[in-house]
Design an enzyme around this catalytic site. Structure first.
Site, PDB file in Angstrom:
ATOM      1  N   HIS A 137      -7.263  -6.157   8.638  1.00  0.00           N
ATOM      2  CA  HIS A 137      -6.720  -4.901   8.110  1.00  0.00           C
ATOM      3  C   HIS A 137      -5.908  -5.273   6.852  1.00  0.00           C
ATOM      4  O   HIS A 137      -4.680  -5.224   6.853  1.00  0.00           O
ATOM      5  CB  HIS A 137      -5.836  -4.263   9.188  1.00  0.00           C
ATOM      6  CG  HIS A 137      -5.512  -2.824   8.959  1.00  0.00           C
ATOM      7  ND1 HIS A 137      -5.988  -2.095   7.887  1.00  0.00           N
ATOM      8  CD2 HIS A 137      -4.739  -1.958   9.679  1.00  0.00           C
ATOM      9  CE1 HIS A 137      -5.526  -0.851   7.973  1.00  0.00           C
ATOM     10  NE2 HIS A 137      -4.775  -0.742   9.035  1.00  0.00           N
ATOM     11  N   GLN A 140      -3.136  -3.060   5.287  1.00  0.00           N
ATOM     12  CA  GLN A 140      -1.920  -3.072   6.087  1.00  0.00           C
ATOM     13  C   GLN A 140      -1.086  -4.311   5.737  1.00  0.00           C
ATOM     14  O   GLN A 140       0.118  -4.220   5.512  1.00  0.00           O
ATOM     15  CB  GLN A 140      -2.282  -3.070   7.579  1.00  0.00           C
ATOM     16  CG  GLN A 140      -1.084  -2.960   8.491  1.00  0.00           C
ATOM     17  CD  GLN A 140      -0.395  -1.611   8.379  1.00  0.00           C
ATOM     18  OE1 GLN A 140      -1.031  -0.581   8.503  1.00  0.00           O
ATOM     19  NE2 GLN A 140       0.902  -1.604   8.130  1.00  0.00           N
ATOM     20  N   CYS A 272       2.703  -1.645  12.429  1.00  0.00           N
ATOM     21  CA  CYS A 272       1.773  -0.960  11.521  1.00  0.00           C
ATOM     22  C   CYS A 272       1.649   0.525  11.854  1.00  0.00           C
ATOM     23  O   CYS A 272       1.228   1.302  11.011  1.00  0.00           O
ATOM     24  CB  CYS A 272       0.413  -1.633  11.577  1.00  0.00           C
ATOM     25  SG  CYS A 272      -0.286  -1.677  13.239  1.00  0.00           S
ATOM     26  N   ARG A 300       1.877   1.762   2.325  1.00  0.00           N
ATOM     27  CA  ARG A 300       0.402   1.797   2.342  1.00  0.00           C
ATOM     28  C   ARG A 300      -0.073   2.516   1.083  1.00  0.00           C
ATOM     29  O   ARG A 300      -0.989   2.068   0.389  1.00  0.00           O
ATOM     30  CB  ARG A 300      -0.118   2.534   3.589  1.00  0.00           C
ATOM     31  CG  ARG A 300       0.086   1.811   4.908  1.00  0.00           C
ATOM     32  CD  ARG A 300      -0.779   0.561   5.001  1.00  0.00           C
ATOM     33  NE  ARG A 300      -2.183   0.859   4.832  1.00  0.00           N
ATOM     34  CZ  ARG A 300      -3.003   1.296   5.794  1.00  0.00           C
ATOM     35  NH1 ARG A 300      -2.553   1.433   7.023  1.00  0.00           N
ATOM     36  NH2 ARG A 300      -4.282   1.549   5.554  1.00  0.00           N
TER      37      ARG A 300
HETATM   38  N1   CP Z   1      -1.692   1.615  10.349  1.00  0.00           N
HETATM   39  C1   CP Z   1      -2.830   2.324  10.233  1.00  0.00           C
HETATM   40  O1   CP Z   1      -3.838   1.859   9.742  1.00  0.00           O
HETATM   41  O2   CP Z   1      -2.731   3.614  10.682  1.00  0.00           O
HETATM   42  P1   CP Z   1      -3.914   4.666  10.855  1.00  0.00           P
HETATM   43  O3   CP Z   1      -4.753   4.208  12.019  1.00  0.00           O
HETATM   44  O4   CP Z   1      -3.211   5.957  11.145  1.00  0.00           O
HETATM   45  O5   CP Z   1      -4.725   4.717   9.600  1.00  0.00           O
HETATM   46  N1  NVA Z   2      -4.844  -3.048  15.990  1.00  0.00           N
HETATM   47  C1  NVA Z   2      -4.877  -1.617  15.824  1.00  0.00           C
HETATM   48  C2  NVA Z   2      -4.373  -1.237  14.480  1.00  0.00           C
HETATM   49  C3  NVA Z   2      -4.302   0.241  14.220  1.00  0.00           C
HETATM   50  C4  NVA Z   2      -3.827   0.576  12.831  1.00  0.00           C
HETATM   51  C5  NVA Z   2      -6.294  -1.109  16.039  1.00  0.00           C
HETATM   52  O1  NVA Z   2      -7.233  -1.744  15.564  1.00  0.00           O
HETATM   53  O2  NVA Z   2      -6.450  -0.083  16.705  1.00  0.00           O
END
Ligand code: CP
Ligand code: NVA
Length: 314
Positions: A137, A140, A272, A300
């Site tokens: 990610h 993030q 996050c 973000r």
């Molecule tokens: N942290 C993050 O990516 O949040 P969302 O799943 O809301 O996009």
């Molecule tokens: N690890 C989590 C992050 C969400 C922003 C997921 O993948 O669901």
């Protein structure tokens, strides 16, 4: 068939593909645009540009921050639900990438399999940005280190303890920390360690930047941490494992006692989001003065605007 048009711009697939200088230049631009916007300036860096935003999973922050980010730069973001696309009925990622490249100037995608992001990047003629995969990610991670930089005034030499599941977010913090000279200690239950490849690669990068990446099952790993970071115990797609994970991860909850174990009075708390309050973090910690979770969410927007400009502007 005519060959796919050659891509002249790069993608953001994982932070391990980015150089330290590149990440720092994104931070500089993000802070510049953030400051200017707060002072009332409007930006037109992406006037007339369009970003396709594919979502195979739900989202609040990623969707809204990318859509607003494009708009604030004079461009447009188009939300595409993976299920409503022919992608959901078997059209290949490669063909989807080639088709979208004829319409838009960039593609952001949130997917299950990381190989889907890699395939999009391979076949798209326009830049592709990873908006979360099961493996990483990066947006993030960028927003998170930008937030630490703002709060601590530096990054090099700091220590971030990631407590919980060795997941996509942990991987991006490891990749990013390694590039930026931040020590990252992953404190995780046995069997939930981050990917061994990520550990090896980030450790290599960290060594070049005089930092270290560590993995431990011991809570004492948080000692000396400038930041304690956690994420949900069951990520999107792991809902069936939720109950079992709650049992296994319980000792790794970030609560006031764990925050105190750093031995520092100025340790930041980060997440996050979305948070499962009462599971990976208590209300007391997430709502405390040490918590910067909403600054992360805001960043973000700013971090991604810098990436969008650097990848998509003429
Ligand atoms: N942290 C993050 O990516 O949040 P969302 O799943 O809301 O996009
Ligand atoms: N690890 C989590 C992050 C969400 C922003 C997921 O993948 O669901």
């Amino acid at each position: 068939m005519k060959k796919t048009r050659k891509k002249t711009r790069k993608d953001l697939v994982t932070l391990s593909d980015c150089s330290t200088a590149e990440i720092q230049s994104w931070f500089d631009l993000a802070l510049k645009i953030k400051g200017e916007r707060k002072a009332g300036k409007t930006h037109r860096h992406l006037a007339g540009k369009n970003l396709a935003m594919i979502f195979q999973k739900p989202s609040t922050r990623t969707r809204v921050s990318f859509e607003m980010g494009m708009r604030q730069l004079g461009g447009h973001g188009m939300y595409l639900s993976g299920n409503d696309m022919q992608l959901g009925r078997g059209e290949t990622i490669a063909d989807t990438a080639r088709v979208l490249s004829r319409y838009v100037d960039g593609i952001m995608a949130r997917v299950f399999a990381h190989s889907d992001i890699e395939a999009l990047a391979k076949y798209a003629a326009v830049p592709v940005i990873n908006g979360l995969s099961d493996y990483s990610h990066p947006c993030q991670g960028l927003a998170d280190y930008l937030t630490v930089l703002e709060h601590k005034g530096k990054l090099k030499g700091l220590t971030l303890a990631y407590v919980g599941d060795g997941n996509n977010v942990a991987h991006s913090l490891m990749f990013g920390g390694a590039k930026l000279g931040v020590n990252v200690v992953c404190v995780v239950p046995k069997g939930y360690e981050p990917d061994a490849k990520v550990l090896a690669q980030s450790s290599d990068d960290a060594r070049k930047n005089r930092a270290r990446i560590e993995v431990t099952n011991e809570l004492s790993g948080v000692l000396g941490a400038d930041v304690i970071y956690t994420d949900v115990w069951a990520s999107m797609g792991q809902e069936k494992e939720h109950e079992e994970r709650v049992r296994i991860f319980k000792p790794y909850q970030v609560n006031a006692a764990l925050m105190a174990m750093t031995g520092k009075s100025d340790t930041l708390f980060m997440h996050c989001l979305p948070a499962h309050r009462g599971e990976e973090v208590t209300d007391e910690v997430v709502d405390s003065a040490d918590s910067v979770v909403f600054d992360q969410a805001e960043n973000r927007l700013h971090a991604q605007k810098a990436v969008l400009v650097s990848l998509m502007a003429d």
